[in-house]
Design a protein around this motif. Sequence first.
Motif, PDB file in Angstrom:
ATOM      1  N   PHE A   1       1.623  -2.406  -8.683  1.00 55.87           N
ATOM      2  CA  PHE A   1       2.803  -3.433  -7.940  1.00 55.87           C
ATOM      3  C   PHE A   1       4.014  -4.048  -8.301  1.00 55.87           C
ATOM      4  N   ASN A   2       4.242  -5.064  -7.292  1.00 55.29           N
ATOM      5  CA  ASN A   2       6.113  -5.590  -7.951  1.00 55.29           C
ATOM      6  C   ASN A   2       5.899  -7.090  -8.203  1.00 55.29           C
ATOM      7  N   GLY A   3       5.721  -6.903 -10.063  1.00 53.45           N
ATOM      8  CA  GLY A   3       6.077  -8.974  -9.603  1.00 53.45           C
ATOM      9  C   GLY A   3       6.336 -10.270  -8.614  1.00 53.45           C
ATOM     10  N   GLY A   4       7.005  -9.387  -7.641  1.00 54.19           N
ATOM     11  CA  GLY A   4       7.905 -10.240  -7.036  1.00 54.19           C
ATOM     12  C   GLY A   4       7.485  -9.693  -5.812  1.00 54.19           C
TER      13      GLY A   4
ATOM     14  N   ALA B   1       0.912  -1.355  -0.414  1.00 52.71           N
ATOM     15  CA  ALA B   1       0.196   0.164  -0.492  1.00 52.71           C
ATOM     16  C   ALA B   1       0.900   1.485  -0.321  1.00 52.71           C
ATOM     17  N   PHE B   2       2.128   1.945   0.292  1.00 50.25           N
ATOM     18  CA  PHE B   2       2.535   2.680   0.674  1.00 50.25           C
ATOM     19  C   PHE B   2       3.610   2.595  -0.630  1.00 50.25           C
ATOM     20  N   ASP B   3       4.218   1.491  -1.718  1.00 51.31           N
ATOM     21  CA  ASP B   3       4.418   1.770  -3.031  1.00 51.31           C
ATOM     22  C   ASP B   3       3.158   2.449  -3.730  1.00 51.31           C
ATOM     23  N   ARG B   4       2.169   1.975  -3.545  1.00 50.25           N
ATOM     24  CA  ARG B   4       0.726   2.063  -4.087  1.00 50.25           C
ATOM     25  C   ARG B   4       0.799   4.273  -4.342  1.00 50.25           C
ATOM     26  N   TRP B   5       1.277   4.555  -2.549  1.00 51.77           N
ATOM     27  CA  TRP B   5       1.484   5.944  -3.072  1.00 51.77           C
ATOM     28  C   TRP B   5       2.839   6.238  -3.754  1.00 51.77           C
TER      29      TRP B   5
ATOM     30  N   LEU C   1       4.760   8.827  -6.826  1.00 48.29           N
ATOM     31  CA  LEU C   1       4.993  10.463  -6.677  1.00 48.29           C
ATOM     32  C   LEU C   1       6.148  10.690  -7.561  1.00 48.29           C
ATOM     33  N   PHE C   2       7.103   9.641  -8.384  1.00 46.06           N
ATOM     34  CA  PHE C   2       7.785   9.399  -9.422  1.00 46.06           C
ATOM     35  C   PHE C   2       7.291   9.477 -11.229  1.00 46.06           C
ATOM     36  N   PRO C   3       7.661  10.111 -11.888  1.00 50.38           N
ATOM     37  CA  PRO C   3       7.808  10.041 -13.377  1.00 50.38           C
ATOM     38  C   PRO C   3       7.440   8.501 -13.498  1.00 50.38           C
ATOM     39  N   ARG C   4       6.616   7.788 -14.190  1.00 47.15           N
ATOM     40  CA  ARG C   4       6.600   6.881 -14.790  1.00 47.15           C
ATOM     41  C   ARG C   4       5.627   6.751 -15.942  1.00 47.15           C
ATOM     42  N   GLU C   5       6.315   5.462 -16.784  1.00 46.55           N
ATOM     43  CA  GLU C   5       5.678   5.043 -17.999  1.00 46.55           C
ATOM     44  C   GLU C   5       4.134   4.695 -17.673  1.00 46.55           C
ATOM     45  N   LYS C   6       3.663   4.631 -16.754  1.00 51.66           N
ATOM     46  CA  LYS C   6       2.188   4.043 -16.242  1.00 51.66           C
ATOM     47  C   LYS C   6       2.652   4.221 -14.930  1.00 51.66           C
ATOM     48  N   PRO C   7       1.330   4.173 -14.035  1.00 51.64           N
ATOM     49  CA  PRO C   7       1.152   4.336 -12.890  1.00 51.64           C
ATOM     50  C   PRO C   7       1.378   3.124 -12.079  1.00 51.64           C
ATOM     51  N   PHE C   8       2.243   2.863 -11.278  1.00 50.28           N
ATOM     52  CA  PHE C   8       2.751   1.440 -10.356  1.00 50.28           C
ATOM     53  C   PHE C   8       1.138   0.835  -9.331  1.00 50.28           C
TER      54      PHE C   8
END
Length: 392
Positions: free
Chosen positions: A220-223, A203-207, A211-218
């Motif tokens: 989840f991490n696959g691992g 949940a923390f990483d979803r927020w 906050l950083f520039p990304r190709e697409k919204p984050f």
Amino acid sequence: MPALPNRLTSADVYRGFVMLLMMGEVLRFNKVSEALPESTFWSFLAFHQDHVEWIGCSLHDLIQPSFSFLVGVVLPYSIASRLTQESSFSKVFVHAIKRSLILIILGVFLRSQYKTQTYFTFEDTLSQIGLGYPFLLLLGFRSQKIQIAALIIILIGYWLAFALYPLPNINFDYSNAGVIKDWEHNLTGFAAHWNKNTNLAWAFDRWFLNLFPREKPFLFNGGGYATLSFIPTLGTMILGLLAGNVLKSVTIPRKKLKIFIILGISGLAIGLILNWLGICPNVKRIWTPTWVLFSGGWCFLLLAFFYWMVDVEQKSNWTYCLKVIGMNSIAAYFIADALGAYISKSLKIHLGENYSTIFGTPYQYLIHGGLMLLIYWLILRWMFNKNLFIRI
């Protein structure tokens, strides 16, 4: 840069062993095992060259804890060395901040390879150490009681934070978390607070990562890896710091070994019990407090072995290969991560696409990876002989 004097040789050898395991991924035991499905030998090697899906531990899972643990082990020596150079605490701390930033940036750089833009992620080994290192340094200047208190606060506090985070409700969209609701590794009951991509760190990483520039919204991490794992990783580094305090003390070597063995067995036992009781599962991917204790137990035992062999018994003739790697661990990390694909491609260009089938198709990945690993080591050996050591 010349080699540093008065180094803890056993720590270099242990680090070299860990980095060899990491670089050895190119041997691709899993591919040999797939080609020889009836071989329990290759199945065993393949298992220990990969991470477990969620709960449990393989040899490969001990690479990152060992690397982090060793950061703590050498810290008392590093602090003593810098203070003898007439460095003040403020200068030492500023250096620690710089080192942390370099490690974090290097981690982001390596994860951004083959991406179309900078890929901001902080769950890799270098970034995790970088995020926790300034706090470790501050603890390095405090008493052992405060260090132990900090470890306890981290373990209990991190456990409590996950335990209080609400479980997914009946309408939770598991597809947006990259997991299956009935995934075989999902935990039930109280332990479900530590399930993959439905926990506090996710949940923390979803927020945070959005906050950083990304190709697409984050999403989840696959691992299932997470940024917040740097907090319990700091716990692993504190265990290493405690081990470093013992090594640097005037205690006789045999007693040091006894301390390491007792702490190692205790860590394994407590970790297994906490996991078995369902109080906190033993998950490396999100670095649960149980994992700190369990993997820390293995780290103490491995350190005991290398310390006994190298520094106590002085049986170090066999360690040269590992020292070459361990004394240049940052270079080894960079060579394997950043140059591996280039070296692999170059071998196929110059030796031919099918050169590695000389001993049969099942072993083609092993032969190709073995030659890559030899080239890695030869580069490091050349640097070792030239006294070229990359330090941050």
